[in-house]
Design a protein around this motif. Structure first.
Motif, PDB file in Angstrom:
ATOM      1  N   GLY A   1      -2.277  -1.823  14.201  1.00  0.00           N
ATOM      2  CA  GLY A   1      -3.615  -0.815  14.148  1.00  0.00           C
ATOM      3  C   GLY A   1      -4.357  -1.209  15.585  1.00  0.00           C
ATOM      4  O   GLY A   1      -5.021  -0.446  16.138  1.00  0.00           O
ATOM      5  N   GLN A   2      -4.830  -2.412  15.855  1.00  0.00           N
ATOM      6  CA  GLN A   2      -5.795  -2.789  16.977  1.00  0.00           C
ATOM      7  C   GLN A   2      -4.988  -2.522  18.287  1.00  0.00           C
ATOM      8  O   GLN A   2      -5.860  -1.870  19.009  1.00  0.00           O
ATOM      9  CB  GLN A   2      -6.158  -4.368  16.762  1.00  0.00           C
ATOM     10  N   VAL A   3      -3.710  -2.602  18.624  1.00  0.00           N
ATOM     11  CA  VAL A   3      -3.193  -2.594  19.706  1.00  0.00           C
ATOM     12  C   VAL A   3      -2.883  -0.938  19.926  1.00  0.00           C
ATOM     13  O   VAL A   3      -3.167  -0.351  20.916  1.00  0.00           O
ATOM     14  CB  VAL A   3      -1.711  -3.399  19.943  1.00  0.00           C
ATOM     15  N   ARG A   4      -2.442  -0.356  18.887  1.00  0.00           N
ATOM     16  CA  ARG A   4      -2.146   0.970  18.906  1.00  0.00           C
ATOM     17  C   ARG A   4      -3.342   1.877  19.154  1.00  0.00           C
ATOM     18  O   ARG A   4      -3.150   2.974  20.135  1.00  0.00           O
ATOM     19  CB  ARG A   4      -1.684   1.635  17.694  1.00  0.00           C
ATOM     20  N   PHE A   5      -4.416   1.521  18.999  1.00  0.00           N
ATOM     21  CA  PHE A   5      -5.686   2.235  19.273  1.00  0.00           C
ATOM     22  C   PHE A   5      -6.382   2.037  20.577  1.00  0.00           C
ATOM     23  O   PHE A   5      -7.507   2.423  20.886  1.00  0.00           O
ATOM     24  CB  PHE A   5      -6.856   1.975  18.122  1.00  0.00           C
TER      25      PHE A   5
ATOM     26  N   VAL B   1       4.039  -2.472  25.373  1.00  0.00           N
ATOM     27  CA  VAL B   1       3.891  -1.101  26.352  1.00  0.00           C
ATOM     28  C   VAL B   1       4.601  -0.106  25.405  1.00  0.00           C
ATOM     29  O   VAL B   1       4.427   1.133  25.852  1.00  0.00           O
ATOM     30  CB  VAL B   1       4.743  -1.564  27.773  1.00  0.00           C
ATOM     31  N   ARG B   2       5.294  -0.262  24.345  1.00  0.00           N
ATOM     32  CA  ARG B   2       5.794   0.691  23.612  1.00  0.00           C
ATOM     33  C   ARG B   2       4.807   1.100  22.488  1.00  0.00           C
ATOM     34  O   ARG B   2       4.818   2.201  21.935  1.00  0.00           O
ATOM     35  CB  ARG B   2       7.278   0.286  23.202  1.00  0.00           C
ATOM     36  N   LEU B   3       4.094   0.066  21.980  1.00  0.00           N
ATOM     37  CA  LEU B   3       3.079   0.472  21.000  1.00  0.00           C
ATOM     38  C   LEU B   3       1.942   1.077  21.679  1.00  0.00           C
ATOM     39  O   LEU B   3       1.295   1.785  21.043  1.00  0.00           O
ATOM     40  CB  LEU B   3       2.682  -0.887  20.404  1.00  0.00           C
ATOM     41  N   ALA B   4       1.292   0.753  22.845  1.00  0.00           N
ATOM     42  CA  ALA B   4       0.399   1.367  23.499  1.00  0.00           C
ATOM     43  C   ALA B   4       0.729   1.932  24.945  1.00  0.00           C
ATOM     44  O   ALA B   4       0.161   1.222  25.586  1.00  0.00           O
ATOM     45  CB  ALA B   4      -0.907   0.473  23.289  1.00  0.00           C
ATOM     46  N   PRO B   5       1.560   2.603  25.032  1.00  0.00           N
ATOM     47  CA  PRO B   5       2.208   3.018  26.211  1.00  0.00           C
ATOM     48  C   PRO B   5       1.231   3.687  27.235  1.00  0.00           C
ATOM     49  O   PRO B   5       1.441   3.424  28.571  1.00  0.00           O
ATOM     50  CB  PRO B   5       3.340   4.161  25.968  1.00  0.00           C
ATOM     51  N   ALA B   6       0.028   4.082  26.953  1.00  0.00           N
ATOM     52  CA  ALA B   6      -0.869   4.974  27.668  1.00  0.00           C
ATOM     53  C   ALA B   6      -1.958   3.944  28.164  1.00  0.00           C
ATOM     54  O   ALA B   6      -2.865   4.228  29.116  1.00  0.00           O
ATOM     55  CB  ALA B   6      -1.380   6.075  27.061  1.00  0.00           C
ATOM     56  N   ALA B   7      -1.944   2.645  27.400  1.00  0.00           N
ATOM     57  CA  ALA B   7      -3.010   1.746  27.660  1.00  0.00           C
ATOM     58  C   ALA B   7      -2.963   1.066  28.996  1.00  0.00           C
ATOM     59  O   ALA B   7      -1.701   0.886  29.486  1.00  0.00           O
ATOM     60  CB  ALA B   7      -3.212   0.684  26.472  1.00  0.00           C
TER      61      ALA B   7
ATOM     62  N   ALA C   1      -5.343   9.109  30.637  1.00  0.00           N
ATOM     63  CA  ALA C   1      -6.207  10.045  29.737  1.00  0.00           C
ATOM     64  C   ALA C   1      -5.309  10.298  28.406  1.00  0.00           C
ATOM     65  O   ALA C   1      -6.189  10.487  27.396  1.00  0.00           O
ATOM     66  CB  ALA C   1      -6.187  11.236  30.384  1.00  0.00           C
ATOM     67  N   GLU C   2      -4.194   9.649  28.343  1.00  0.00           N
ATOM     68  CA  GLU C   2      -3.443   9.993  27.188  1.00  0.00           C
ATOM     69  C   GLU C   2      -3.635   8.786  26.094  1.00  0.00           C
ATOM     70  O   GLU C   2      -3.008   8.748  24.924  1.00  0.00           O
ATOM     71  CB  GLU C   2      -1.962   9.977  27.305  1.00  0.00           C
ATOM     72  N   SER C   3      -4.445   7.577  26.132  1.00  0.00           N
ATOM     73  CA  SER C   3      -4.561   6.690  25.615  1.00  0.00           C
ATOM     74  C   SER C   3      -5.706   7.074  24.273  1.00  0.00           C
ATOM     75  O   SER C   3      -6.349   8.281  24.858  1.00  0.00           O
ATOM     76  CB  SER C   3      -5.067   5.385  25.804  1.00  0.00           C
ATOM     77  N   PRO C   4      -6.091   6.382  23.318  1.00  0.00           N
ATOM     78  CA  PRO C   4      -6.715   7.323  22.246  1.00  0.00           C
ATOM     79  C   PRO C   4      -8.364   7.666  22.791  1.00  0.00           C
ATOM     80  O   PRO C   4      -8.788   8.729  22.352  1.00  0.00           O
ATOM     81  CB  PRO C   4      -6.844   6.339  21.110  1.00  0.00           C
ATOM     82  N   HIS C   5      -8.952   6.911  23.385  1.00  0.00           N
ATOM     83  CA  HIS C   5     -10.360   7.171  24.066  1.00  0.00           C
ATOM     84  C   HIS C   5     -11.023   7.339  22.633  1.00  0.00           C
ATOM     85  O   HIS C   5     -11.878   8.365  22.676  1.00  0.00           O
ATOM     86  CB  HIS C   5     -10.558   8.037  24.726  1.00  0.00           C
ATOM     87  N   GLY C   6     -11.249   6.809  21.404  1.00  0.00           N
ATOM     88  CA  GLY C   6     -11.926   7.006  20.224  1.00  0.00           C
ATOM     89  C   GLY C   6     -11.343   7.904  19.409  1.00  0.00           C
ATOM     90  O   GLY C   6     -11.933   8.239  18.335  1.00  0.00           O
ATOM     91  N   ARG C   7     -10.449   8.637  19.821  1.00  0.00           N
ATOM     92  CA  ARG C   7      -9.868   9.733  18.813  1.00  0.00           C
ATOM     93  C   ARG C   7      -8.767   8.989  18.022  1.00  0.00           C
ATOM     94  O   ARG C   7      -7.609   8.671  18.175  1.00  0.00           O
ATOM     95  CB  ARG C   7      -9.051  11.022  19.526  1.00  0.00           C
ATOM     96  N   PRO C   8      -8.944   9.290  16.531  1.00  0.00           N
ATOM     97  CA  PRO C   8      -8.001   8.940  15.425  1.00  0.00           C
ATOM     98  C   PRO C   8      -6.845   9.567  15.741  1.00  0.00           C
ATOM     99  O   PRO C   8      -6.975  10.917  15.890  1.00  0.00           O
ATOM    100  CB  PRO C   8      -8.870   9.089  14.373  1.00  0.00           C
TER     101      PRO C   8
ATOM    102  N   PRO D   1       1.808  14.290  18.349  1.00  0.00           N
ATOM    103  CA  PRO D   1       3.041  13.935  18.822  1.00  0.00           C
ATOM    104  C   PRO D   1       3.133  12.352  18.609  1.00  0.00           C
ATOM    105  O   PRO D   1       2.336  11.577  18.949  1.00  0.00           O
ATOM    106  CB  PRO D   1       2.954  14.158  20.334  1.00  0.00           C
ATOM    107  N   LEU D   2       4.447  12.196  17.883  1.00  0.00           N
ATOM    108  CA  LEU D   2       4.689  10.762  17.627  1.00  0.00           C
ATOM    109  C   LEU D   2       5.094   9.778  18.590  1.00  0.00           C
ATOM    110  O   LEU D   2       4.845   8.549  18.627  1.00  0.00           O
ATOM    111  CB  LEU D   2       5.910  10.657  16.313  1.00  0.00           C
ATOM    112  N   LEU D   3       5.449  10.446  19.910  1.00  0.00           N
ATOM    113  CA  LEU D   3       5.560   9.699  21.014  1.00  0.00           C
ATOM    114  C   LEU D   3       4.571   9.928  22.260  1.00  0.00           C
ATOM    115  O   LEU D   3       5.237  10.167  23.287  1.00  0.00           O
ATOM    116  CB  LEU D   3       7.105  10.042  21.527  1.00  0.00           C
ATOM    117  N   SER D   4       3.498  10.164  21.917  1.00  0.00           N
ATOM    118  CA  SER D   4       2.471  10.316  22.814  1.00  0.00           C
ATOM    119  C   SER D   4       2.633   9.213  23.760  1.00  0.00           C
ATOM    120  O   SER D   4       2.830   7.963  23.419  1.00  0.00           O
ATOM    121  CB  SER D   4       1.083  10.547  22.128  1.00  0.00           C
TER     122      SER D   4
END
Length: 429
Positions: free
Chosen positions: A180-184, A210-216, A241-248, A254-257
């Protein structure tokens, strides 16, 4: 009266299982105009928390405060609601504070903090009741990763209590928190790369991250490379811009964002499971075992024959898995209000007979064989003969799933489907 501002104060979260790495990350962010806040929750079960606030004014002068906070009910949620959230509202009104950095204790999941910041109404003397999100804007989450330990923690089944990080009644696992920490995260800092068990193991860790947090954005450092403010600034700027930036995350997002790589690398692979017919509940219960070994994480929506109206959310990490109800399919009530993303998803999957009911799961494997997982889930789908028996027969199939289910479990008893439904988007325990 506290000073009011016309803009929200930027808030950065620092997260990760390793306290030392988090402290180093926070040090690089402690620039003039910043307040760095941390809560040490190691004694929270006794109702006591140690809070540190480090203020650096615009002239670069430091001010430290260290306080022991007594809580009537010692828990993580109490710490957030009774101390951190009011503190954020207060710091927002300090003229010398232009940014807030919160260093989260290893047991805290940043997505839950984001929910609390935006949704929990906070009462502060002299201020109207409001969420802290009215005063601060969660703009960035930075996650620290120990290259030598993270993958083992993220794929095991140790609870936080067994790992010595939390109270005995906390049933969450290290894997759930680590994933959860890496995904967010919007930025991932991998430290101690030279402590990994060889180049291949380090490459495998990178393939997972890189697959768990691809936009980071991501930076990897060995023990001889200092983490300084300049490197951190470049790391923060390298995200997208596709990483969470605080958005739960919401169930119909999309599951593959983030456009992750779908090819295999070092045995690590993202696979998808899609189905437009329901699962037989008992056979699905058996199939779930395929996700409990050799899989980093799995998430997605489930359609189970015995729960025809319910959107069920599957979430696994390492050796822990949970299923909970998160809403209803639009086919059960087409006139019901839905968020735009659910409507878009419904349009994509719509069938004249079953409406928008479907299953869509993304699985991140690191040792498991994707073909074997897919075969296990294909075998759990209802057959043509079972479909022909009709909706009433399918809804009456014996089921181990109610509104909330966790694996591993001890038995296969039918659950009470009239149980209270949890429709929140918070953590699953």
């Amino acid at each position: 009266m506290p000073q009011e501002r016309s803009h929200r104060t930027p808030l950065t979260l620092v997260t990760g299982l390793d306290r030392t790495i988090s402290a180093r990350i926070a040090h690089t962010l402690a620039t003039p105009g910043t307040a760095v806040v941390s809560h040490d929750l190691r004694d929270v079960e006794r109702g006591r928390v140690t809070r540190t606030v480090h203020r650096i004014d615009t002239d670069g002068h430091d001010e430290f405060s260290l306080d022991d906070i007594d809580l009537e009910h010692g828990c993580v949620s109490c710490t957030l609601r009774l101390d951190l959230l009011p503190l954020l509202r207060t710091l927002h009104r300090e003229t010398q504070v232009s940014r807030i950095v919160v260093v989260l204790d290893p047991v805290v999941e940043p997505e839950n903090v984001a929910l609390e910041v935006n949704q929990t109404v906070v009462h502060v003397p002299g201020l109207p009741p409001a969420p802290a999100g009215d005063d601060v804007c969660l703009s960035h989450t930075v996650c620290g990763v120990d290259a030598a330990r993270w993958l083992a923690d993220a794929t095991g089944d140790l609870t936080l209590a067994e790992a010595g990080l939390s109270a005995a009644e906390d049933e969450r696992t290290l894997a759930q928190v680590a994933v959860g920490q890496v995904r967010f995260a919007d930025t991932v800092i991998v430290e101690r790369a030279d402590s990994a068990a060889g180049a291949w193991e380090l490459a495998r860790l990178h393939a997972v991250l890189v697959r768990l947090a691809p936009a980071a954005g991501m930076r990897t450092l060995n023990s001889r490379q200092p983490l300084d403010a300049a490197l951190m600034a470049r790391a923060l700027a390298s995200g997208t811009a596709e990483s969470p930036h605080g958005r739960p995350r919401r169930p119909f997002d999309p599951l593959l964002s983030g456009r992750p790589d779908l090819t295999a690398d070092c045995g690590v692979e993202l696979m998808t499971i899609e189905a437009t017919r329901p699962f037989h509940p008992e056979r699905l219960h058996v199939a779930l075992d395929a996700l409990l070994d050799g899989v980093v994480t799995a998430q997605g929506r489930l359609w189970i024959a015995a729960n025809p109206n319910d959107v069920l959310w599957l979430d696994s990490a390492g050796g822990a898995l949970g299923i909970r109800r998160v809403g209803t399919w639009l086919a059960t009530d087409p006139a019901a209000a839905a968020d735009p993303q659910q409507s878009a998803t419904a349009a994509f999957y719509w069938d004249d007979v079953h409406g928008d009911r479907h299953t869509s799961i993304v699985v991140l494997c690191h040792r498991a064989a994707p073909d074997e997982i897919r075969a296990a889930f294909d075998a759990a789908l209802v057959t043509d003969d079972e479909l022909a028996a009709g909706p009433r027969a399918l809804a009456n199939l014996p089921s181990p799933f109610g509104t909330d289910h966790r694996d591993p479990c001890d038995d296969l008893e039918t659950t009470d489907r009239s149980a209270t439904v949890d429709q929140t988007e918070g953590e699953n325990r």
